[in-house]
Design a protein around this motif. Structure first.
Motif, PDB file in Angstrom:
ATOM      1  N   ALA A   1      -9.113   1.012   3.930  1.00 46.11           N
ATOM      2  CA  ALA A   1      -8.358   0.807   2.692  1.00 46.11           C
ATOM      3  C   ALA A   1      -9.112  -0.093   1.716  1.00 46.11           C
ATOM      4  CB  ALA A   1      -6.985   0.202   3.007  1.00 46.11           C
ATOM      5  N   GLY A   2      -9.737  -1.154   2.222  1.00 46.52           N
ATOM      6  CA  GLY A   2     -10.527  -2.030   1.357  1.00 46.52           C
ATOM      7  C   GLY A   2     -11.700  -1.299   0.743  1.00 46.52           C
ATOM      8  N   PHE A   3     -12.344  -0.459   1.542  1.00 46.34           N
ATOM      9  CA  PHE A   3     -13.503   0.298   1.069  1.00 46.34           C
ATOM     10  C   PHE A   3     -13.112   1.329   0.013  1.00 46.34           C
ATOM     11  CE2 PHE A   3     -16.161   4.142   1.549  1.00 46.34           C
ATOM     12  CZ  PHE A   3     -17.381   3.617   1.147  1.00 46.34           C
ATOM     13  N   THR A   4     -12.072   2.125   0.308  1.00 42.30           N
ATOM     14  CA  THR A   4     -11.690   3.192  -0.625  1.00 42.30           C
ATOM     15  C   THR A   4     -10.999   2.628  -1.868  1.00 42.30           C
ATOM     16  OG1 THR A   4      -9.603   3.530   0.568  1.00 42.30           O
ATOM     17  CG2 THR A   4     -11.464   4.914   1.194  1.00 42.30           C
ATOM     18  N   SER A   5     -10.456   1.421  -1.746  1.00 40.20           N
ATOM     19  CA  SER A   5      -9.829   0.797  -2.896  1.00 40.20           C
ATOM     20  C   SER A   5     -10.857   0.317  -3.909  1.00 40.20           C
ATOM     21  CB  SER A   5      -8.970  -0.397  -2.446  1.00 40.20           C
ATOM     22  OG  SER A   5      -8.420  -1.071  -3.548  1.00 40.20           O
ATOM     23  N   PHE A   6     -12.055   0.027  -3.441  1.00 34.82           N
ATOM     24  CA  PHE A   6     -13.026  -0.629  -4.317  1.00 34.82           C
ATOM     25  C   PHE A   6     -13.371   0.203  -5.546  1.00 34.82           C
ATOM     26  CE2 PHE A   6     -17.083  -1.912  -5.986  1.00 34.82           C
ATOM     27  CZ  PHE A   6     -16.967  -3.288  -6.006  1.00 34.82           C
ATOM     28  N   GLY A   7     -13.786   1.443  -5.325  1.00 39.16           N
ATOM     29  CA  GLY A   7     -14.296   2.226  -6.446  1.00 39.16           C
ATOM     30  C   GLY A   7     -13.266   3.055  -7.183  1.00 39.16           C
ATOM     31  N   ILE A   8     -12.266   3.551  -6.455  1.00 39.85           N
ATOM     32  CA  ILE A   8     -11.309   4.473  -7.100  1.00 39.85           C
ATOM     33  C   ILE A   8      -9.857   4.038  -6.886  1.00 39.85           C
ATOM     34  CG2 ILE A   8     -12.843   6.484  -7.065  1.00 39.85           C
ATOM     35  CD1 ILE A   8     -11.503   7.416  -4.510  1.00 39.85           C
ATOM     36  N   HIS A   9      -9.651   2.779  -6.491  1.00 39.21           N
ATOM     37  CA  HIS A   9      -8.295   2.249  -6.277  1.00 39.21           C
ATOM     38  C   HIS A   9      -7.481   3.184  -5.390  1.00 39.21           C
ATOM     39  CE1 HIS A   9      -9.488  -0.631  -9.192  1.00 39.21           C
ATOM     40  NE2 HIS A   9      -9.298   0.110 -10.246  1.00 39.21           N
ATOM     41  N   ALA A  10      -8.090   3.618  -4.292  1.00 36.45           N
ATOM     42  CA  ALA A  10      -7.441   4.598  -3.406  1.00 36.45           C
ATOM     43  C   ALA A  10      -7.180   4.005  -2.030  1.00 36.45           C
ATOM     44  CB  ALA A  10      -8.310   5.850  -3.290  1.00 36.45           C
ATOM     45  N   GLY A  11      -6.712   2.763  -1.991  1.00 35.98           N
ATOM     46  CA  GLY A  11      -6.435   2.126  -0.705  1.00 35.98           C
ATOM     47  C   GLY A  11      -5.070   2.446  -0.144  1.00 35.98           C
ATOM     48  N   GLY A  12      -4.185   3.041  -0.952  1.00 37.64           N
ATOM     49  CA  GLY A  12      -2.817   3.320  -0.521  1.00 37.64           C
ATOM     50  C   GLY A  12      -2.704   4.225   0.693  1.00 37.64           C
ATOM     51  N   PRO A  13      -3.309   5.423   0.673  1.00 38.74           N
ATOM     52  CA  PRO A  13      -3.183   6.318   1.830  1.00 38.74           C
ATOM     53  C   PRO A  13      -3.658   5.709   3.150  1.00 38.74           C
ATOM     54  CG  PRO A  13      -3.936   7.544  -0.071  1.00 38.74           C
ATOM     55  CD  PRO A  13      -3.953   6.098  -0.480  1.00 38.74           C
ATOM     56  N   PRO A  14      -4.852   5.086   3.223  1.00 37.20           N
ATOM     57  CA  PRO A  14      -5.267   4.526   4.522  1.00 37.20           C
ATOM     58  C   PRO A  14      -4.324   3.454   5.060  1.00 37.20           C
ATOM     59  CG  PRO A  14      -7.157   4.708   3.056  1.00 37.20           C
ATOM     60  CD  PRO A  14      -5.937   4.983   2.227  1.00 37.20           C
ATOM     61  N   ILE A  15      -3.871   2.545   4.206  1.00 41.01           N
ATOM     62  CA  ILE A  15      -3.018   1.472   4.718  1.00 41.01           C
ATOM     63  C   ILE A  15      -1.633   2.009   5.077  1.00 41.01           C
ATOM     64  CG2 ILE A  15      -1.902   0.530   2.634  1.00 41.01           C
ATOM     65  CD1 ILE A  15      -3.667  -1.382   5.499  1.00 41.01           C
ATOM     66  N   ASN A  16      -1.181   3.057   4.399  1.00 40.94           N
ATOM     67  CA  ASN A  16       0.097   3.672   4.760  1.00 40.94           C
ATOM     68  C   ASN A  16       0.007   4.419   6.079  1.00 40.94           C
ATOM     69  OD1 ASN A  16       2.497   3.476   2.814  1.00 40.94           O
ATOM     70  ND2 ASN A  16       0.761   3.663   1.427  1.00 40.94           N
ATOM     71  N   ILE A  17      -1.144   4.969   6.376  1.00 38.22           N
ATOM     72  CA  ILE A  17      -1.332   5.640   7.663  1.00 38.22           C
ATOM     73  C   ILE A  17      -1.125   4.641   8.807  1.00 38.22           C
ATOM     74  CG2 ILE A  17      -3.106   6.657   9.171  1.00 38.22           C
ATOM     75  CD1 ILE A  17      -4.133   8.159   6.698  1.00 38.22           C
ATOM     76  N   TYR A  18      -1.507   3.402   8.576  1.00 36.80           N
ATOM     77  CA  TYR A  18      -1.301   2.361   9.585  1.00 36.80           C
ATOM     78  C   TYR A  18       0.135   1.836   9.593  1.00 36.80           C
ATOM     79  CZ  TYR A  18      -1.374  -2.234  11.788  1.00 36.80           C
ATOM     80  OH  TYR A  18      -1.071  -3.324  12.568  1.00 36.80           O
ATOM     81  N   LEU A  19       0.710   1.605   8.419  1.00 34.25           N
ATOM     82  CA  LEU A  19       2.008   0.925   8.338  1.00 34.25           C
ATOM     83  C   LEU A  19       3.223   1.847   8.528  1.00 34.25           C
ATOM     84  CD1 LEU A  19       1.412  -1.575   5.376  1.00 34.25           C
ATOM     85  CD2 LEU A  19       1.604  -2.128   7.812  1.00 34.25           C
ATOM     86  N   LEU A  20       3.165   3.064   8.012  1.00 28.52           N
ATOM     87  CA  LEU A  20       4.362   3.918   8.043  1.00 28.52           C
ATOM     88  C   LEU A  20       4.891   4.194   9.452  1.00 28.52           C
ATOM     89  CD1 LEU A  20       3.715   6.549   5.197  1.00 28.52           C
ATOM     90  CD2 LEU A  20       5.191   4.536   5.143  1.00 28.52           C
ATOM     91  N   PRO A  21       4.034   4.448  10.459  1.00 28.56           N
ATOM     92  CA  PRO A  21       4.580   4.710  11.802  1.00 28.56           C
ATOM     93  C   PRO A  21       5.320   3.519  12.418  1.00 28.56           C
ATOM     94  CG  PRO A  21       2.333   5.538  11.621  1.00 28.56           C
ATOM     95  CD  PRO A  21       2.586   4.700  10.405  1.00 28.56           C
ATOM     96  N   GLN A  22       5.194   2.338  11.830  1.00 25.47           N
ATOM     97  CA  GLN A  22       5.893   1.167  12.371  1.00 25.47           C
ATOM     98  C   GLN A  22       7.365   1.125  11.947  1.00 25.47           C
ATOM     99  OE1 GLN A  22       3.771  -2.589  12.027  1.00 25.47           O
ATOM    100  NE2 GLN A  22       1.818  -1.522  11.815  1.00 25.47           N
ATOM    101  N   ARG A  23       7.716   1.953  10.979  1.00 22.17           N
ATOM    102  CA  ARG A  23       9.098   2.058  10.506  1.00 22.17           C
ATOM    103  C   ARG A  23       9.697   0.681  10.168  1.00 22.17           C
ATOM    104  NH1 ARG A  23      11.242   6.150  15.222  1.00 22.17           N
ATOM    105  NH2 ARG A  23       9.530   7.633  15.064  1.00 22.17           N
ATOM    106  N   LEU A  24       8.955  -0.073   9.408  1.00 20.75           N
ATOM    107  CA  LEU A  24       9.438  -1.377   8.971  1.00 20.75           C
ATOM    108  C   LEU A  24      10.598  -1.201   7.986  1.00 20.75           C
ATOM    109  CD1 LEU A  24       5.936  -2.956   8.189  1.00 20.75           C
ATOM    110  CD2 LEU A  24       7.308  -3.329  10.251  1.00 20.75           C
ATOM    111  N   ASP A  25      11.402  -2.232   7.839  1.00 21.92           N
ATOM    112  CA  ASP A  25      12.412  -2.232   6.789  1.00 21.92           C
ATOM    113  C   ASP A  25      11.726  -1.932   5.462  1.00 21.92           C
ATOM    114  OD1 ASP A  25      15.108  -3.252   5.551  1.00 21.92           O
ATOM    115  OD2 ASP A  25      13.512  -4.385   4.544  1.00 21.92           O
ATOM    116  N   LYS A  26      12.359  -1.128   4.612  1.00 24.53           N
ATOM    117  CA  LYS A  26      11.704  -0.654   3.389  1.00 24.53           C
ATOM    118  C   LYS A  26      11.209  -1.801   2.508  1.00 24.53           C
ATOM    119  CE  LYS A  26      16.024  -0.165   0.771  1.00 24.53           C
ATOM    120  NZ  LYS A  26      16.900   0.746  -0.002  1.00 24.53           N
ATOM    121  N   THR A  27      11.987  -2.883   2.420  1.00 21.51           N
ATOM    122  CA  THR A  27      11.568  -4.010   1.588  1.00 21.51           C
ATOM    123  C   THR A  27      10.409  -4.763   2.229  1.00 21.51           C
ATOM    124  OG1 THR A  27      13.838  -4.234   0.785  1.00 21.51           O
ATOM    125  CG2 THR A  27      12.367  -6.085   0.393  1.00 21.51           C
TER     126      THR A  27
END
Length: 268
Positions: A155-181
């Motif tokens: 996420a840090g790498f892909t965020s650098f040039g094209i601000h595309a860190g969202g998908p990688p970090i969501n791949i890690y966080l979404l399966p944890q099913r954290l409270d939405k907030t």
């Protein structure tokens, strides 16, 4: 007459600032979209902002104009979510993300943007299809040093040039099913650190030209508006819907990046 004098005065204060109305026709919704994503939808739809601005400016210019605005959005999001984030996950993903930012800065002038787009696109599509096509309910995951370290760095790498860190970090966080907030607050802290870490490298690479900075300043008032809109939507949506939307946005974003990468490689 006063309006004409004011415009002339403003142009003198902002030499080289982008004044093309077509640019702002694309840039204004792009900035609002980014803010809404930061305030309530996890960053996946935000990835459409750079391509939208790239319709009327080069991707590098679009990324440079967006970065100061993103830093302000991050601070607004940080204040909005105030302490509602997952500290254990942050201890895992932030150090590795900073490593990814450093790698992104060192390789910025060597790597082809299209290859990065293709890579993220394939990962995002494969991940969401895997979630949707499984017959059994996926077991909830918890924080994991290896997975978090890997996806944080990506996420840090892909965020650098094209601000595309969202998908990688969501791949890690979404399966944890954290409270939405908690999920959105964790993402807010993550990108606050990542985007601020990118600023020195952008300065060193000469991406913050006076024209880019003045254009950022003009668009800056939209930053808190977009974040607040996203937070307002978040509070009025149930948790299941938020996660469903996150997966849908991740899937659509994957196809968008795959298409952009393919066009970039084929020279279309």
């Amino acid at each position: 007459m006063g309006g004409v004098l004011h415009c002339a005065f403003y142009r003198n204060l902002s030499p080289g600032m982008i004044t093309d109305p077509l640019f702002y026709l694309c840039a204004i919704p792009a900035v609002l979209l980014y803010g809404i994503a930061k305030g309530g939808f996890g960053g996946n739809i935000a990835i459409l902002s750079v391509p939208l601005m790239a319709l009327v400016a080069s991707p590098i210019v679009a990324a440079a104009i967006l970065l100061p605005i993103l830093c302000v959005m991050d601070l607004v999001a940080l204040r909005t979510f105030r302490g509602r984030w997952h500290r254990e996950n942050l201890r895992i993903i932030l150090p590795s993300a900073l490593v990814g930012v450093i790698i992104g800065g060192l390789t910025f002038q060597l790597l082809n943007e299209a290859h990065i787009q293709l890579l993220i696109g394939v990962i995002a599509i494969t991940f969401t299809l895997n979630i949707w096509l499984r017959r059994q309910v996926q077991a909830q995951r918890g924080p994991d040093i290896l997975r978090g370290g890997f996806w944080g760095a990506v996420a840090g790498f892909t965020s650098f040039g094209i601000h595309a860190g969202g998908p990688p970090i969501n791949i890690y966080l979404l399966p944890q099913r954290l409270d939405k907030t908690i999920l959105m607050g964790t993402i807010a802290v993550f990108f606050t650190v990542v985007n601020l870490a990118k600023v020195p490298a952008y300065i060193f690479l000469g991406l913050f030209s006076p024209a880019n900075l003045w254009t950022s300043l003009v668009l800056l008032p939209l930053a808190p508006i977009g974040v607040r809109m996203g937070f307002w939507l978040l509070q009025r949506s149930n948790e299941k819907l938020i996660y469903q939307l996150c997966y849908i946005f991740l899937f659509v974003t994957g196809w968008k990046l795959l298409y952009d990468g393919w066009i970039g490689l084929s020279g279309g």
